[in-house]
Write a protein that holds these residues in place. Structure first.
Motif, mmCIF file in Angstrom:
data_model
loop_
_atom_site.group_PDB
_atom_site.id
_atom_site.type_symbol
_atom_site.label_atom_id
_atom_site.label_comp_id
_atom_site.label_asym_id
_atom_site.label_seq_id
_atom_site.Cartn_x
_atom_site.Cartn_y
_atom_site.Cartn_z
ATOM 1 N N GLY A 46 -13.708 9.219 24.234
ATOM 2 C CA GLY A 46 -13.229 10.536 23.809
ATOM 3 C C GLY A 46 -13.523 10.772 22.341
ATOM 4 O O GLY A 46 -13.055 10.020 21.482
ATOM 5 N N GLY A 47 -14.314 11.807 22.068
ATOM 6 C CA GLY A 47 -14.719 12.109 20.692
ATOM 7 C C GLY A 47 -14.073 13.373 20.172
ATOM 8 O O GLY A 47 -14.704 14.189 19.511
ATOM 9 N N GLY A 48 -12.773 13.560 20.468
ATOM 10 C CA GLY A 48 -12.004 14.624 19.820
ATOM 11 C C GLY A 48 -11.721 14.184 18.379
ATOM 12 O O GLY A 48 -12.239 13.151 17.917
ATOM 13 N N PRO A 49 -10.904 14.938 17.633
ATOM 14 C CA PRO A 49 -10.656 14.556 16.237
ATOM 15 C C PRO A 49 -10.105 13.146 16.104
ATOM 16 O O PRO A 49 -10.495 12.412 15.189
ATOM 17 N N ILE A 50 -9.237 12.739 17.045
ATOM 18 C CA ILE A 50 -8.613 11.428 16.905
ATOM 19 C C ILE A 50 -9.608 10.326 17.262
ATOM 20 O O ILE A 50 -9.678 9.292 16.592
ATOM 21 N N GLY A 51 -10.423 10.559 18.292
ATOM 22 C CA GLY A 51 -11.457 9.587 18.642
ATOM 23 C C GLY A 51 -12.483 9.451 17.526
ATOM 24 O O GLY A 51 -12.958 8.351 17.227
ATOM 25 N N MET A 52 -12.842 10.570 16.898
ATOM 26 C CA MET A 52 -13.817 10.522 15.790
ATOM 27 C C MET A 52 -13.259 9.699 14.631
ATOM 28 O O MET A 52 -13.943 8.849 14.068
ATOM 29 N N PHE A 53 -11.992 9.956 14.289
ATOM 30 C CA PHE A 53 -11.399 9.199 13.178
ATOM 31 C C PHE A 53 -11.273 7.723 13.561
ATOM 32 O O PHE A 53 -11.462 6.831 12.728
ATOM 33 N N THR A 54 -10.977 7.457 14.839
ATOM 34 C CA THR A 54 -10.871 6.069 15.304
ATOM 35 C C THR A 54 -12.194 5.334 15.115
ATOM 36 O O THR A 54 -12.225 4.181 14.657
ATOM 37 N N ALA A 55 -13.298 6.012 15.473
ATOM 38 C CA ALA A 55 -14.612 5.372 15.329
ATOM 39 C C ALA A 55 -14.878 5.064 13.860
ATOM 40 O O ALA A 55 -15.303 3.955 13.504
ATOM 41 N N PHE A 56 -14.614 6.038 12.992
ATOM 42 C CA PHE A 56 -14.850 5.848 11.556
ATOM 43 C C PHE A 56 -13.978 4.721 11.008
ATOM 44 O O PHE A 56 -14.455 3.816 10.317
ATOM 45 N N TYR A 57 -12.687 4.742 11.340
ATOM 46 C CA TYR A 57 -11.758 3.754 10.774
ATOM 47 C C TYR A 57 -12.104 2.344 11.291
ATOM 48 O O TYR A 57 -12.030 1.366 10.545
ATOM 49 N N SER A 58 -12.517 2.271 12.564
ATOM 50 C CA SER A 58 -12.898 0.964 13.122
ATOM 51 C C SER A 58 -14.109 0.418 12.374
ATOM 52 O O SER A 58 -14.166 -0.776 12.044
ATOM 53 N N ALA A 59 -15.079 1.298 12.091
ATOM 54 C CA ALA A 59 -16.266 0.852 11.351
ATOM 55 C C ALA A 59 -15.870 0.421 9.945
ATOM 56 O O ALA A 59 -16.408 -0.555 9.409
ATOM 57 N N MET A 60 -14.907 1.126 9.346
ATOM 58 C CA MET A 60 -14.433 0.729 8.007
ATOM 59 C C MET A 60 -13.843 -0.670 8.025
ATOM 60 O O MET A 60 -13.853 -1.375 7.029
ATOM 61 N N GLY A 69 -3.717 17.339 2.834
ATOM 62 C CA GLY A 69 -4.921 17.314 2.012
ATOM 63 C C GLY A 69 -6.060 18.166 2.540
ATOM 64 O O GLY A 69 -7.138 18.188 1.947
ATOM 65 N N PHE A 70 -5.850 18.855 3.647
ATOM 66 C CA PHE A 70 -6.889 19.721 4.228
ATOM 67 C C PHE A 70 -6.377 21.150 4.091
ATOM 68 O O PHE A 70 -5.513 21.587 4.859
ATOM 69 N N VAL A 71 -6.876 21.843 3.086
ATOM 70 C CA VAL A 71 -6.232 23.119 2.715
ATOM 71 C C VAL A 71 -6.942 24.296 3.382
ATOM 72 O O VAL A 71 -8.063 24.653 3.034
ATOM 73 N N SER A 72 -6.235 24.890 4.346
ATOM 74 C CA SER A 72 -6.693 26.127 4.993
ATOM 75 C C SER A 72 -8.152 26.106 5.424
ATOM 76 O O SER A 72 -8.862 27.102 5.299
ATOM 77 N N GLY A 73 -8.598 24.955 5.921
ATOM 78 C CA GLY A 73 -9.951 24.915 6.482
ATOM 79 C C GLY A 73 -9.893 25.321 7.952
ATOM 80 O O GLY A 73 -8.820 25.404 8.554
ATOM 81 N N THR A 74 -11.055 25.565 8.553
ATOM 82 C CA THR A 74 -11.091 25.899 9.972
ATOM 83 C C THR A 74 -11.265 24.634 10.804
ATOM 84 O O THR A 74 -11.581 23.558 10.268
ATOM 85 N N GLY A 75 -11.118 24.793 12.115
ATOM 86 C CA GLY A 75 -11.354 23.678 13.024
ATOM 87 C C GLY A 75 -12.756 23.118 12.845
ATOM 88 O O GLY A 75 -12.957 21.903 12.790
ATOM 89 N N ALA A 76 -13.735 24.021 12.745
ATOM 90 C CA ALA A 76 -15.127 23.567 12.603
ATOM 91 C C ALA A 76 -15.306 22.754 11.323
ATOM 92 O O ALA A 76 -16.032 21.753 11.309
ATOM 93 N N GLU A 77 -14.619 23.149 10.262
ATOM 94 C CA GLU A 77 -14.753 22.399 8.999
ATOM 95 C C GLU A 77 -14.135 21.010 9.122
ATOM 96 O O GLU A 77 -14.670 20.031 8.604
ATOM 97 N N LEU A 78 -13.005 20.932 9.819
ATOM 98 C CA LEU A 78 -12.377 19.619 10.016
ATOM 99 C C LEU A 78 -13.330 18.691 10.771
ATOM 100 O O LEU A 78 -13.527 17.529 10.383
ATOM 101 N N ILE A 79 -13.943 19.215 11.839
ATOM 102 C CA ILE A 79 -14.840 18.380 12.643
ATOM 103 C C ILE A 79 -16.086 18.001 11.831
ATOM 104 O O ILE A 79 -16.569 16.863 11.912
ATOM 105 N N ALA A 80 -16.573 18.933 11.017
ATOM 106 C CA ALA A 80 -17.737 18.609 10.172
ATOM 107 C C ALA A 80 -17.382 17.490 9.191
ATOM 108 O O ALA A 80 -18.188 16.589 8.933
ATOM 109 N N ASN A 81 -16.165 17.512 8.644
ATOM 110 C CA ASN A 81 -15.736 16.440 7.728
ATOM 111 C C ASN A 81 -15.658 15.097 8.456
ATOM 112 O O ASN A 81 -16.071 14.064 7.929
ATOM 113 N N LEU A 82 -15.111 15.117 9.676
ATOM 114 C CA LEU A 82 -15.025 13.872 10.454
ATOM 115 C C LEU A 82 -16.421 13.352 10.783
ATOM 116 O O LEU A 82 -16.674 12.143 10.763
#
Ligand SMILES: Cc1cc2nc3c(=O)[nH]c(=O)nc-3n(C[C@H](O)[C@H](O)[C@H](O)COP(=O)(O)OP(=O)(O)OC[C@H]3O[C@@H](n4cnc5c(N)ncnc54)[C@H](O)[C@@H]3O)c2cc1C
Length: 333
Positions: A20-34, A66-79
């Motif tokens: 699952g590559g929703g926001p939580i899965g994306m962060f999980t992949a990044f944090y695991s690699a860290m 720490g994510f100030v008034s960004g859109t959903g697309a911006e959050l996913i782009a950051n992840l």
């Protein structure tokens, strides 16, 4: 890695597969690699981002620290940027639904999609409410022959519709947003909805009514038929007699998404009221299988993105300690 027909078999044992590559899965992949873990991230949709990317990319998100008034697309782009920064440790596979999850005698796991089979030491389930699929047109038509060539449920490349005569089906935000986007490049756009009212942002509806998009309401679809040069779409007026036929190049359907998490039970995992049951380390009763995000429940669970993000270090650090007991827990990155 070996190839058997169309299925790729990964011989290498990876540390963790994130399903699952929703926001939580994306962060999980990044944090695991860290944490120096090798990761494979698999999602059934053609793009990462889960509900955020599929359902509300343009909505502002106000409740993430720490994510100030960004859109959903911006959050996913950051992840995505975070994932890219660990590109060599994270394998990303989209458009692949994990269907099989088998625990081997040695405690490792084999996961299968239609395209590959992956061997892993641990699994983190981040499937939200389950695999998403676009809700199809509620009529019988030649899906095998038309889907992806003249009937579409996703827009992969807006430019493919340049100069075309396009019908957009639906009455929600996605349908209206796509009708307005297509208006900029298509030859002609018609929006067909079975109600007179739209379930979308008032500002978008106002923009639609001022645009050149032709609005046909309330109409339902009766048939969609292949024609040499394009498509014939037969409509019927709801509570009326009109039965127009449209001759167009393409139909884009936006009826939302369905989700289904019956696979959790098929995989033999503990499920209560549709949610995966986990302990304080986000681990299920099957050693080596964890769950994070909307997919899970435990006392005090909150189904929000920030709460899901908070679960990730708890799960990954525990998992890392189990896989590599000699590694120290991090105080910070
Ligand atoms: C309209 C709307 C607005 C919202 N607004 C906010 C908000 O402002 N703030 C907030 O915090 N929360 C908000 N939420 C809730 C938030 O979107 C969810 O909490 C969040 O998306 C959960 O993330 P997730 O990664 O756990 O799951 P999801 O986003 O659901 O992602 C799960 C992913 O797993 C994939 N998947 C499922 N099964 C499989 C399988 N078998 N194989 C491969 N892939 C699979 C799916 O395709 C999907 O991409 C909103 C929700 C909606 C619907």
């Amino acid at each position: 890695m070996s190839d058997t027909g169309n299925v790729t078999v990964e011989d290498e044992l990876t540390d963790v597969v994130v399903i699952g590559g929703g926001p939580i899965g994306m962060f999980t992949a990044f944090y695991s690699a860290m944490r120096n873990l090798d990761v494979q991230l698999i999602d059934s949709l053609p793009q990462l981002g889960g509900q955020v990317a599929a359902l509300y990319p343009e909505k502002p998100i106000h409740d993430i620290a720490g994510f100030v008034s960004g859109t959903g697309a911006e959050l996913i782009a950051n992840l995505q940027r975070q994932i890219d920064s660990f590109g060599d440790r994270i394998g990303v596979h989209v458009n692949e639904e994990v269907q099989g999850l088998e625990r081997l005698d040695d405690g490792t796991f084999v996961l299968t999609t239609k395209q590959r089979s992956v061997h892993t030491r641990s699994v983190i389930v981040a499937i939200g409410s389950g695999a998403f699929a676009p809700r199809p047109l509620a009529i019988d038509y030649d899906r095998d022959g038309l889907d992806g060539s003249k009937v579409f449920y996703f827009v992969k490349r807006l430019a493919d519709f340049a100069g075309k005569n396009v019908v957009v089906a639906g009455g929600g935000d996605a349908a209206i947003d796509w009708a307005l986007e297509l208006e900029k490049i298509a030859g002609h756009v018609t929006l067909v909805h079975r109600r007179d009212n739209f379930r979308a942002l008032e500002s978008s509806v106002a923009q639609l009514r001022e645009s050149s998009v032709e609005i046909l309401t309330p109409y339902k679809f009766v048939d969609v038929v292949n024609e040499d040069a394009g498509l014939r779409i037969d409509l019927a007026q709801v509570k009326g007699d009109a039965q127009p036929s449209l001759h167009v190049d393409a139909l884009l359907v936006n009826y939302g998404f369905t989700s289904d998490n019956h696979l959790l039970r098929d995989w033999g995992l503990p499920v209560k009221r549709g949610d995966l049951q986990v302990n304080e380390y986000l681990e299920t009763e099957v050693p080596g299988i964890y769950g994070v995000g909307d997919a899970v429940n435990y006392p005090g669970k909150v189904k929000l993105i920030s709460a899901g993000f908070g679960e990730v270090p708890r799960a990954v650090n525990h998992l890392s300690e189990e896989l590599y007991p000699d590694r120290k827990q991090p105080l910070h990155s």
